[in-house]
Design a protein around this motif. Structure first.
Motif, PDB file in Angstrom:
ATOM      1  N   ALA A 279      14.367   3.994 -16.296  1.00  0.00           N
ATOM      2  CA  ALA A 279      13.647   3.941 -15.281  1.00  0.00           C
ATOM      3  C   ALA A 279      14.600   3.956 -13.987  1.00  0.00           C
ATOM      4  N   PHE A 280      15.697   3.396 -14.275  1.00  0.00           N
ATOM      5  CA  PHE A 280      16.998   3.655 -13.154  1.00  0.00           C
ATOM      6  C   PHE A 280      17.428   4.863 -12.736  1.00  0.00           C
TER       7      PHE A 280
ATOM      8  N   PHE B 285       7.125   6.827  -1.079  1.00  0.00           N
ATOM      9  CA  PHE B 285       6.378   5.503  -1.566  1.00  0.00           C
ATOM     10  C   PHE B 285       5.730   5.732  -2.879  1.00  0.00           C
ATOM     11  N   VAL B 286       5.336   7.086  -3.269  1.00  0.00           N
ATOM     12  CA  VAL B 286       4.644   7.295  -4.426  1.00  0.00           C
ATOM     13  C   VAL B 286       5.974   7.250  -5.630  1.00  0.00           C
ATOM     14  N   ALA B 287       7.125   7.694  -5.189  1.00  0.00           N
ATOM     15  CA  ALA B 287       8.016   7.657  -6.255  1.00  0.00           C
ATOM     16  C   ALA B 287       8.707   6.270  -6.283  1.00  0.00           C
ATOM     17  N   TRP B 288       8.643   5.446  -5.169  1.00  0.00           N
ATOM     18  CA  TRP B 288       9.136   4.127  -5.537  1.00  0.00           C
ATOM     19  C   TRP B 288       8.142   3.101  -6.234  1.00  0.00           C
ATOM     20  N   ALA B 289       6.786   3.420  -6.057  1.00  0.00           N
ATOM     21  CA  ALA B 289       5.734   2.660  -6.662  1.00  0.00           C
ATOM     22  C   ALA B 289       5.954   3.197  -8.203  1.00  0.00           C
ATOM     23  N   MET B 290       6.077   4.391  -8.626  1.00  0.00           N
ATOM     24  CA  MET B 290       6.227   4.734  -9.767  1.00  0.00           C
ATOM     25  C   MET B 290       7.498   4.192 -10.540  1.00  0.00           C
ATOM     26  N   VAL B 291       8.560   3.921  -9.927  1.00  0.00           N
ATOM     27  CA  VAL B 291       9.831   3.434 -10.438  1.00  0.00           C
ATOM     28  C   VAL B 291       9.512   1.763 -10.842  1.00  0.00           C
ATOM     29  N   ILE B 292       9.083   1.202  -9.788  1.00  0.00           N
ATOM     30  CA  ILE B 292       8.444  -0.106  -9.834  1.00  0.00           C
ATOM     31  C   ILE B 292       7.418  -0.435 -11.259  1.00  0.00           C
ATOM     32  N   ALA B 293       6.500   0.577 -11.421  1.00  0.00           N
ATOM     33  CA  ALA B 293       5.530   0.451 -12.369  1.00  0.00           C
ATOM     34  C   ALA B 293       6.356   0.773 -13.900  1.00  0.00           C
ATOM     35  N   LEU B 294       7.174   1.639 -13.694  1.00  0.00           N
ATOM     36  CA  LEU B 294       7.879   1.924 -14.909  1.00  0.00           C
ATOM     37  C   LEU B 294       8.946   0.620 -15.633  1.00  0.00           C
ATOM     38  N   MET B 295       9.718  -0.131 -14.482  1.00  0.00           N
ATOM     39  CA  MET B 295      10.180  -1.072 -14.853  1.00  0.00           C
ATOM     40  C   MET B 295       9.414  -2.388 -15.117  1.00  0.00           C
ATOM     41  N   ALA B 296       8.061  -2.512 -14.495  1.00  0.00           N
ATOM     42  CA  ALA B 296       7.088  -3.565 -15.020  1.00  0.00           C
ATOM     43  C   ALA B 296       6.643  -3.162 -16.525  1.00  0.00           C
ATOM     44  N   TRP B 297       6.448  -1.949 -16.630  1.00  0.00           N
ATOM     45  CA  TRP B 297       6.114  -1.581 -18.166  1.00  0.00           C
ATOM     46  C   TRP B 297       7.058  -2.011 -19.055  1.00  0.00           C
ATOM     47  N   ALA B 298       8.508  -1.503 -18.895  1.00  0.00           N
ATOM     48  CA  ALA B 298       9.385  -1.901 -19.531  1.00  0.00           C
ATOM     49  C   ALA B 298       9.537  -3.423 -20.110  1.00  0.00           C
ATOM     50  N   VAL B 299       9.488  -4.045 -19.028  1.00  0.00           N
ATOM     51  CA  VAL B 299       9.877  -5.492 -19.019  1.00  0.00           C
ATOM     52  C   VAL B 299       8.488  -6.260 -19.673  1.00  0.00           C
ATOM     53  N   GLU B 300       7.389  -5.774 -19.598  1.00  0.00           N
ATOM     54  CA  GLU B 300       6.193  -6.451 -20.272  1.00  0.00           C
ATOM     55  C   GLU B 300       6.098  -6.122 -21.641  1.00  0.00           C
ATOM     56  N   ARG B 301       6.658  -4.851 -22.084  1.00  0.00           N
ATOM     57  CA  ARG B 301       6.622  -4.436 -23.535  1.00  0.00           C
ATOM     58  C   ARG B 301       7.864  -5.158 -24.298  1.00  0.00           C
ATOM     59  N   ARG B 302       8.918  -5.718 -23.415  1.00  0.00           N
ATOM     60  CA  ARG B 302       9.822  -6.375 -24.301  1.00  0.00           C
ATOM     61  C   ARG B 302       9.207  -7.662 -24.626  1.00  0.00           C
ATOM     62  N   PHE B 303       8.386  -8.385 -24.020  1.00  0.00           N
ATOM     63  CA  PHE B 303       7.773  -9.737 -24.315  1.00  0.00           C
ATOM     64  C   PHE B 303       6.613  -9.578 -25.464  1.00  0.00           C
ATOM     65  N   LYS B 304       6.195  -8.403 -25.739  1.00  0.00           N
ATOM     66  CA  LYS B 304       5.038  -8.410 -26.698  1.00  0.00           C
ATOM     67  C   LYS B 304       5.427  -7.965 -28.112  1.00  0.00           C
TER      68      LYS B 304
END
Length: 66
Positions: free
Chosen positions: A14-15, A47-66
């Motif tokens: 994502a980075f 703005f759209v690219a920034w939101a997409m990177v934030i969504a990718l990071m949130a998805w990666a972190v959320e998948r970590r705890f499942k």
């Protein structure tokens, strides 16, 4: 342990995606004198690219705890 490494790899991806999206060649593609809903095209892209990177990071972190 395996999921932790996978989450780290996803965050690194994502980075790197963010680095590519905010680099000069792609930004110059959207630096045009046109507008979307009254917003300049380059600002809408950032703005759209920034939101997409934030969504990718949130998805990666959320998948970590499942």
């Amino acid at each position: 342990m395996h999921r932790r490494i996978l989450a780290g790899d996803r965050l690194i991806a994502a980075f790197l995606t963010g680095c590519v999206l905010f680099n000069y060649p792609l930004l110059s593609l959207f630096d045009r004198p046109s507008e979307i809903f009254g917003i300049p095209l380059v600002y809408a892209y950032i703005f759209v690219a920034w939101a997409m990177v934030i969504a990718l990071m949130a998805w990666a972190v959320e998948r970590r705890f499942k």
